[in-house]
Design a protein around this motif. Structure first.
Motif, PDB file in Angstrom:
ATOM      1  N   THR A   1     -11.288  -7.132  -8.398  1.00  0.00           N
ATOM      2  CA  THR A   1     -12.508  -6.945  -7.639  1.00  0.00           C
ATOM      3  C   THR A   1     -12.165  -6.032  -6.473  1.00  0.00           C
ATOM      4  N   VAL A   2     -12.893  -4.952  -6.326  1.00  0.00           N
ATOM      5  CA  VAL A   2     -12.671  -4.040  -5.200  1.00  0.00           C
ATOM      6  C   VAL A   2     -13.453  -4.585  -4.015  1.00  0.00           C
ATOM      7  N   TRP A   3     -12.746  -4.936  -2.947  1.00  0.00           N
ATOM      8  CA  TRP A   3     -13.396  -5.554  -1.798  1.00  0.00           C
ATOM      9  C   TRP A   3     -14.023  -4.555  -0.852  1.00  0.00           C
ATOM     10  N   SER A   4     -13.301  -3.456  -0.586  1.00  0.00           N
ATOM     11  CA  SER A   4     -13.865  -2.464   0.324  1.00  0.00           C
ATOM     12  C   SER A   4     -13.231  -1.104   0.069  1.00  0.00           C
ATOM     13  N   LEU A   5     -13.880  -0.101   0.629  1.00  0.00           N
ATOM     14  CA  LEU A   5     -13.437   1.271   0.456  1.00  0.00           C
ATOM     15  C   LEU A   5     -13.433   1.939   1.819  1.00  0.00           C
ATOM     16  N   ALA A   6     -12.303   2.529   2.169  1.00  0.00           N
ATOM     17  CA  ALA A   6     -12.182   3.272   3.425  1.00  0.00           C
ATOM     18  C   ALA A   6     -11.997   4.746   3.091  1.00  0.00           C
ATOM     19  N   GLU A   7     -11.754   5.551   4.098  1.00  0.00           N
ATOM     20  CA  GLU A   7     -11.638   6.992   3.882  1.00  0.00           C
ATOM     21  C   GLU A   7     -10.493   7.347   2.935  1.00  0.00           C
ATOM     22  N   ARG A   8      -9.349   6.656   3.072  1.00  0.00           N
ATOM     23  CA  ARG A   8      -8.177   7.024   2.269  1.00  0.00           C
ATOM     24  C   ARG A   8      -7.634   5.901   1.392  1.00  0.00           C
ATOM     25  N   TYR A   9      -8.210   4.691   1.488  1.00  0.00           N
ATOM     26  CA  TYR A   9      -7.700   3.547   0.745  1.00  0.00           C
ATOM     27  C   TYR A   9      -8.834   2.704   0.195  1.00  0.00           C
ATOM     28  N   LEU A  10      -8.511   1.926  -0.850  1.00  0.00           N
ATOM     29  CA  LEU A  10      -9.405   0.860  -1.268  1.00  0.00           C
ATOM     30  C   LEU A  10      -8.650  -0.439  -1.067  1.00  0.00           C
ATOM     31  N   SER A  11      -9.383  -1.494  -0.823  1.00  0.00           N
ATOM     32  CA  SER A  11      -8.802  -2.790  -0.530  1.00  0.00           C
ATOM     33  C   SER A  11      -9.163  -3.771  -1.631  1.00  0.00           C
ATOM     34  N   ILE A  12      -8.138  -4.537  -2.064  1.00  0.00           N
ATOM     35  CA  ILE A  12      -8.361  -5.588  -3.048  1.00  0.00           C
ATOM     36  C   ILE A  12      -7.891  -6.907  -2.454  1.00  0.00           C
ATOM     37  N   LYS A  13      -7.994  -7.967  -3.210  1.00  0.00           N
ATOM     38  CA  LYS A  13      -7.641  -9.309  -2.754  1.00  0.00           C
ATOM     39  C   LYS A  13      -6.239  -9.334  -2.145  1.00  0.00           C
ATOM     40  N   GLY A  14      -6.096 -10.122  -1.102  1.00  0.00           N
ATOM     41  CA  GLY A  14      -4.798 -10.283  -0.460  1.00  0.00           C
ATOM     42  C   GLY A  14      -4.481  -9.185   0.532  1.00  0.00           C
ATOM     43  N   GLY A  15      -5.483  -8.363   0.866  1.00  0.00           N
ATOM     44  CA  GLY A  15      -5.251  -7.291   1.819  1.00  0.00           C
ATOM     45  C   GLY A  15      -4.434  -6.140   1.266  1.00  0.00           C
ATOM     46  N   VAL A  16      -4.317  -6.060  -0.056  1.00  0.00           N
ATOM     47  CA  VAL A  16      -3.569  -4.976  -0.686  1.00  0.00           C
ATOM     48  C   VAL A  16      -4.384  -3.690  -0.619  1.00  0.00           C
ATOM     49  N   LEU A  17      -3.740  -2.622  -0.150  1.00  0.00           N
ATOM     50  CA  LEU A  17      -4.383  -1.322  -0.049  1.00  0.00           C
ATOM     51  C   LEU A  17      -3.808  -0.386  -1.094  1.00  0.00           C
ATOM     52  N   ILE A  18      -4.682   0.333  -1.776  1.00  0.00           N
ATOM     53  CA  ILE A  18      -4.259   1.326  -2.760  1.00  0.00           C
ATOM     54  C   ILE A  18      -4.755   2.679  -2.269  1.00  0.00           C
ATOM     55  N   PRO A  19      -3.835   3.640  -2.066  1.00  0.00           N
ATOM     56  CA  PRO A  19      -4.265   4.962  -1.607  1.00  0.00           C
ATOM     57  C   PRO A  19      -5.154   5.650  -2.653  1.00  0.00           C
ATOM     58  N   LEU A  20      -6.248   6.234  -2.200  1.00  0.00           N
ATOM     59  CA  LEU A  20      -7.138   6.929  -3.126  1.00  0.00           C
ATOM     60  C   LEU A  20      -6.421   8.089  -3.806  1.00  0.00           C
ATOM     61  N   SER A  21      -5.452   8.667  -3.129  1.00  0.00           N
ATOM     62  CA  SER A  21      -4.724   9.810  -3.689  1.00  0.00           C
ATOM     63  C   SER A  21      -3.821   9.424  -4.857  1.00  0.00           C
ATOM     64  N   SER A  22      -3.631   8.127  -5.081  1.00  0.00           N
ATOM     65  CA  SER A  22      -2.784   7.671  -6.192  1.00  0.00           C
ATOM     66  C   SER A  22      -3.596   7.322  -7.436  1.00  0.00           C
ATOM     67  N   ILE A  23      -4.921   7.299  -7.315  1.00  0.00           N
ATOM     68  CA  ILE A  23      -5.772   6.826  -8.412  1.00  0.00           C
ATOM     69  C   ILE A  23      -5.876   7.878  -9.510  1.00  0.00           C
ATOM     70  N   ILE A  24      -5.695   7.393 -10.740  1.00  0.00           N
ATOM     71  CA  ILE A  24      -5.757   8.231 -11.930  1.00  0.00           C
ATOM     72  C   ILE A  24      -7.045   7.967 -12.709  1.00  0.00           C
ATOM     73  N   ASP A  25      -7.534   6.706 -12.702  1.00  0.00           N
ATOM     74  CA  ASP A  25      -8.746   6.374 -13.454  1.00  0.00           C
ATOM     75  C   ASP A  25      -9.396   5.134 -12.872  1.00  0.00           C
ATOM     76  N   VAL A  26     -10.711   5.071 -13.012  1.00  0.00           N
ATOM     77  CA  VAL A  26     -11.513   3.914 -12.605  1.00  0.00           C
ATOM     78  C   VAL A  26     -12.435   3.610 -13.773  1.00  0.00           C
ATOM     79  N   HIS A  27     -12.370   2.371 -14.254  1.00  0.00           N
ATOM     80  CA  HIS A  27     -13.140   1.995 -15.441  1.00  0.00           C
ATOM     81  C   HIS A  27     -13.830   0.654 -15.195  1.00  0.00           C
ATOM     82  N   PHE A  28     -15.122   0.577 -15.584  1.00  0.00           N
ATOM     83  CA  PHE A  28     -15.888  -0.679 -15.417  1.00  0.00           C
ATOM     84  C   PHE A  28     -15.943  -1.422 -16.732  1.00  0.00           C
TER      85      PHE A  28
END
Length: 88
Positions: free
Chosen positions: A61-88
């Motif tokens: 579950t994607v909790w929030s989206l900031a300018e350069r990161y997305l946040s998931i459970k546990g406060g884990v941040l994933i840099p948007l620049s590392s994303i290769i694919d997003v699938h629903f």
């Protein structure tokens, strides 16, 4: 389809790096929708990102989206620049 699927709880065991091409702007609209899906409908999104060990995918579950990161459970941040694919 997602042969590199890992449990989201194991993401801390991987070093996330930039993808070959920064497509942050490309993914922003899909990620905004993923935030809405997560917050309003508790739906999960599969996110593939680049690591030093190659691409890895998580279902989360994607909790929030900031300018350069997305946040998931546990406060884990994933840099948007590392994303290769997003699938629903």
């Amino acid at each position: 389809m997602f042969e590199n699927l890992i449990p989201k709880e194991e993401i801390e065991h991987y070093q996330i790096i930039h993808s070959e091409e920064d497509r942050s702007a490309h993914w922003r609209e899909r990620l905004e929708y993923a935030v809405r899906l997560g917050n309003e409908f508790k739906s999960k999104t599969t996110i593939t990102f680049n690591t030093t060990e190659g691409p890895k995918s998580i279902e989360t579950t994607v909790w929030s989206l900031a300018e350069r990161y997305l946040s998931i459970k546990g406060g884990v941040l994933i840099p948007l620049s590392s994303i290769i694919d997003v699938h629903f």
